[in-house]
Design a protein around this motif. Structure first.
Motif, PDB file in Angstrom:
ATOM      1  N   ARG A 152      -1.676  11.997   4.304  1.00 43.28           N
ATOM      2  CA  ARG A 152      -1.796  11.480   2.939  1.00 43.28           C
ATOM      3  C   ARG A 152      -0.442  11.041   2.378  1.00 43.28           C
ATOM      4  O   ARG A 152       0.548  11.758   2.482  1.00 43.28           O
ATOM      5  CB  ARG A 152      -2.405  12.554   2.044  1.00 43.28           C
ATOM      6  N   TYR A 179       1.297   9.690  -1.228  1.00 42.87           N
ATOM      7  CA  TYR A 179       1.187   9.502  -2.675  1.00 42.87           C
ATOM      8  C   TYR A 179       2.213   8.454  -3.118  1.00 42.87           C
ATOM      9  O   TYR A 179       3.388   8.559  -2.756  1.00 42.87           O
ATOM     10  CB  TYR A 179       1.436  10.820  -3.408  1.00 42.87           C
ATOM     11  N   HIS A 216       2.441  16.783   2.286  1.00 40.16           N
ATOM     12  CA  HIS A 216       2.140  15.370   2.068  1.00 40.16           C
ATOM     13  C   HIS A 216       3.404  14.517   1.986  1.00 40.16           C
ATOM     14  O   HIS A 216       4.509  15.025   1.818  1.00 40.16           O
ATOM     15  CB  HIS A 216       1.314  15.212   0.797  1.00 40.16           C
ATOM     16  N   THR A 273      -4.546   7.937   4.506  1.00 38.40           N
ATOM     17  CA  THR A 273      -5.026   7.867   3.125  1.00 38.40           C
ATOM     18  C   THR A 273      -3.854   7.631   2.191  1.00 38.40           C
ATOM     19  O   THR A 273      -2.820   8.287   2.308  1.00 38.40           O
ATOM     20  CB  THR A 273      -5.733   9.180   2.724  1.00 38.40           C
TER      21      THR A 273
END
Length: 201
Positions: free
Chosen positions: A92, A94, A117, A142
Protein backbone atom coordinates in the motif's frame (compact mmCIF):
# COMPACT_ATOMS: atom_id res chain seq x y z
CA UNK A 1 16.61 21.27 14.74
CA UNK A 2 15.29 23.28 17.70
CA UNK A 3 13.19 25.71 15.66
CA UNK A 4 11.95 23.03 13.27
CA UNK A 5 10.90 20.79 16.14
CA UNK A 6 9.16 23.67 17.91
CA UNK A 7 7.27 24.63 14.74
CA UNK A 8 6.17 21.10 13.84
CA UNK A 9 5.34 20.04 17.40
CA UNK A 10 3.68 23.16 18.78
CA UNK A 11 2.30 24.95 15.75
CA UNK A 12 1.49 21.95 13.53
CA UNK A 13 0.79 19.42 16.33
CA UNK A 14 2.91 16.64 14.76
CA UNK A 15 3.43 13.75 17.20
CA UNK A 16 6.86 13.88 18.85
CA UNK A 17 7.63 10.16 18.33
CA UNK A 18 6.76 10.39 14.65
CA UNK A 19 8.88 13.50 14.20
CA UNK A 20 11.85 11.92 15.96
CA UNK A 21 11.56 8.81 13.78
CA UNK A 22 11.67 10.84 10.58
CA UNK A 23 14.55 12.97 11.88
CA UNK A 24 16.56 9.85 12.82
CA UNK A 25 16.04 8.55 9.29
CA UNK A 26 17.49 11.86 7.99
CA UNK A 27 14.25 12.71 6.22
CA UNK A 28 13.93 16.09 7.97
CA UNK A 29 16.52 18.67 8.92
CA UNK A 30 16.76 22.40 9.55
CA UNK A 31 18.58 24.84 7.27
CA UNK A 32 20.11 28.18 8.17
CA UNK A 33 20.40 30.69 5.37
CA UNK A 34 21.56 34.28 5.35
CA UNK A 35 20.04 37.11 3.35
CA UNK A 36 22.04 38.50 0.42
CA UNK A 37 23.22 41.45 2.52
CA UNK A 38 24.18 39.08 5.35
CA UNK A 39 22.11 40.97 7.92
CA UNK A 40 19.33 38.43 8.39
CA UNK A 41 19.14 34.70 9.06
CA UNK A 42 16.35 32.42 7.91
CA UNK A 43 15.56 29.00 9.35
CA UNK A 44 13.62 26.47 7.30
CA UNK A 45 12.47 22.88 7.65
CA UNK A 46 13.86 20.73 4.83
CA UNK A 47 12.01 17.56 3.84
CA UNK A 48 14.32 15.22 1.92
CA UNK A 49 13.39 12.74 -0.78
CA UNK A 50 15.69 9.79 -1.53
CA UNK A 51 15.86 7.60 -4.61
CA UNK A 52 15.74 3.79 -4.60
CA UNK A 53 19.48 3.68 -3.84
CA UNK A 54 19.22 5.90 -0.78
CA UNK A 55 20.68 8.96 -2.51
CA UNK A 56 18.99 12.33 -1.76
CA UNK A 57 17.44 13.69 -4.95
CA UNK A 58 14.77 16.12 -3.74
CA UNK A 59 14.37 18.74 -1.01
CA UNK A 60 11.25 20.67 -0.09
CA UNK A 61 11.81 23.84 1.94
CA UNK A 62 9.20 25.15 4.38
CA UNK A 63 9.49 28.33 6.41
CA UNK A 64 9.02 27.62 10.12
CA UNK A 65 7.63 30.94 11.26
CA UNK A 66 4.19 30.83 12.85
CA UNK A 67 3.41 34.51 12.12
CA UNK A 68 2.63 35.74 8.62
CA UNK A 69 2.97 33.86 5.36
CA UNK A 70 6.05 31.65 5.30
CA UNK A 71 7.96 30.40 2.28
CA UNK A 72 7.44 26.94 0.84
CA UNK A 73 8.82 25.42 -2.32
CA UNK A 74 11.14 22.84 -3.81
CA UNK A 75 14.85 23.55 -3.89
CA UNK A 76 16.30 24.15 -7.35
CA UNK A 77 17.60 21.00 -9.08
CA UNK A 78 15.24 18.75 -7.08
CA UNK A 79 14.07 15.74 -9.09
CA UNK A 80 10.24 15.64 -8.86
CA UNK A 81 10.31 11.85 -9.19
CA UNK A 82 11.80 11.58 -5.70
CA UNK A 83 9.85 13.99 -3.51
CA UNK A 84 9.58 13.43 0.27
CA UNK A 85 8.81 9.76 0.90
CA UNK A 86 9.17 6.80 3.24
CA UNK A 87 9.21 3.23 2.00
CA UNK A 88 7.52 0.32 3.76
CA UNK A 89 7.05 -3.38 3.09
CA UNK A 90 3.30 -3.68 2.49
CA UNK A 91 1.53 -3.40 -0.87
CA UNK A 92 0.00 0.00 0.00
CA UNK A 93 1.16 3.52 -0.95
CA UNK A 94 -0.37 6.62 0.65
CA UNK A 95 -0.14 9.80 -1.44
CA UNK A 96 -0.26 13.37 -0.07
CA UNK A 97 0.18 16.87 -1.44
CA UNK A 98 2.59 18.14 1.26
CA UNK A 99 5.10 16.69 3.77
CA UNK A 100 3.24 18.16 6.75
CA UNK A 101 0.02 16.45 5.61
CA UNK A 102 1.93 13.15 5.44
CA UNK A 103 3.34 13.60 8.96
CA UNK A 104 -0.07 14.67 10.24
CA UNK A 105 -1.76 11.58 8.83
CA UNK A 106 0.79 9.27 10.46
CA UNK A 107 0.41 11.20 13.72
CA UNK A 108 -3.33 10.53 13.60
CA UNK A 109 -2.70 6.81 13.06
CA UNK A 110 0.45 6.36 15.13
CA UNK A 111 -1.11 3.51 17.13
CA UNK A 112 -1.54 1.41 13.99
CA UNK A 113 1.14 -0.59 12.19
CA UNK A 114 1.89 2.49 10.05
CA UNK A 115 5.57 1.60 9.48
CA UNK A 116 4.56 -1.24 7.14
CA UNK A 117 3.19 1.09 4.48
CA UNK A 118 4.83 3.43 1.98
CA UNK A 119 4.16 7.17 1.88
CA UNK A 120 4.92 9.98 -0.55
CA UNK A 121 4.28 13.72 -0.43
CA UNK A 122 4.16 15.06 -3.97
CA UNK A 123 5.23 18.56 -2.84
CA UNK A 124 2.60 19.85 -5.22
CA UNK A 125 0.16 18.05 -7.49
CA UNK A 126 2.45 16.31 -9.98
CA UNK A 127 2.01 12.56 -10.27
CA UNK A 128 5.69 11.91 -11.06
CA UNK A 129 6.81 10.70 -7.63
CA UNK A 130 3.74 8.48 -7.20
CA UNK A 131 4.36 6.80 -10.56
CA UNK A 132 8.10 6.43 -9.86
CA UNK A 133 7.26 4.54 -6.65
CA UNK A 134 5.06 2.16 -8.62
CA UNK A 135 7.74 1.70 -11.28
CA UNK A 136 10.49 0.89 -8.75
CA UNK A 137 8.46 -1.23 -6.31
CA UNK A 138 6.51 -4.07 -7.87
CA UNK A 139 5.13 -4.95 -4.44
CA UNK A 140 2.83 -1.91 -4.47
CA UNK A 141 -0.68 -2.92 -5.55
CA UNK A 142 -2.90 -0.32 -3.87
CA UNK A 143 -2.70 3.48 -3.83
CA UNK A 144 -4.60 5.51 -1.24
CA UNK A 145 -5.05 9.12 -2.39
CA UNK A 146 -5.00 11.45 0.62
CA UNK A 147 -5.14 14.78 -1.22
CA UNK A 148 -6.71 17.97 0.08
CA UNK A 149 -10.45 18.30 0.43
CA UNK A 150 -10.78 21.11 -2.13
CA UNK A 151 -11.33 21.60 -5.86
CA UNK A 152 -7.64 21.21 -6.76
CA UNK A 153 -7.37 18.03 -4.69
CA UNK A 154 -10.51 16.59 -6.30
CA UNK A 155 -9.30 17.33 -9.84
CA UNK A 156 -5.91 15.79 -9.11
CA UNK A 157 -7.52 12.72 -7.50
CA UNK A 158 -9.69 12.16 -10.58
CA UNK A 159 -6.65 12.48 -12.86
CA UNK A 160 -4.53 10.14 -10.71
CA UNK A 161 -7.32 7.58 -10.51
CA UNK A 162 -7.48 7.34 -14.30
CA UNK A 163 -3.70 6.90 -14.50
CA UNK A 164 -3.75 4.18 -11.86
CA UNK A 165 -6.67 2.28 -13.38
CA UNK A 166 -4.72 2.14 -16.66
CA UNK A 167 -1.89 0.48 -14.72
CA UNK A 168 -4.34 -1.94 -13.07
CA UNK A 169 -3.52 -0.51 -9.64
CA UNK A 170 -6.29 -0.55 -7.02
CA UNK A 171 -7.07 2.99 -5.89
CA UNK A 172 -9.11 4.48 -3.05
CA UNK A 173 -9.43 8.01 -1.71
CA UNK A 174 -9.34 9.16 1.90
CA UNK A 175 -10.75 12.63 2.43
CA UNK A 176 -9.79 14.71 5.45
CA UNK A 177 -12.79 16.02 7.36
CA UNK A 178 -11.48 19.58 7.05
CA UNK A 179 -9.28 20.94 4.23
CA UNK A 180 -6.27 18.69 4.89
CA UNK A 181 -4.95 16.20 7.42
CA UNK A 182 -2.97 18.82 9.33
CA UNK A 183 -6.17 20.78 9.94
CA UNK A 184 -7.78 17.53 11.14
CA UNK A 185 -4.84 16.84 13.46
CA UNK A 186 -4.83 20.36 14.91
CA UNK A 187 -8.58 20.17 15.49
CA UNK A 188 -8.24 16.87 17.39
CA UNK A 189 -5.33 18.10 19.50
CA UNK A 190 -6.75 21.52 20.31
CA UNK A 191 -10.45 20.67 20.36
CA UNK A 192 -10.69 16.97 21.32
CA UNK A 193 -14.50 17.05 21.28
CA UNK A 194 -14.62 18.06 17.62
CA UNK A 195 -15.85 15.27 15.38
CA UNK A 196 -13.06 14.17 13.04
CA UNK A 197 -13.61 10.89 11.22
CA UNK A 198 -10.60 8.56 11.29
CA UNK A 199 -10.35 5.79 8.73
CA UNK A 200 -7.06 4.45 7.39
CA UNK A 201 -8.63 2.55 4.45
Amino acid sequence: MRRTFAYLLKHRCIDSEILLQFAKEKLIYESLEKSKDGKHEYHNAIFVGYDENGIPKHAHKRGIYSEGKSYKGNIDSSNPCYSFNRKGTSDRLYVFEAPIDLLSFISLYKNTDWQRHSYVALCGLSEQSMLKHLDTNENLKTVVLCLDNDDAGQKAADKFKNLLVEREIAVTRLLPTLKDFNEDLQALVREPKQEIELKMA
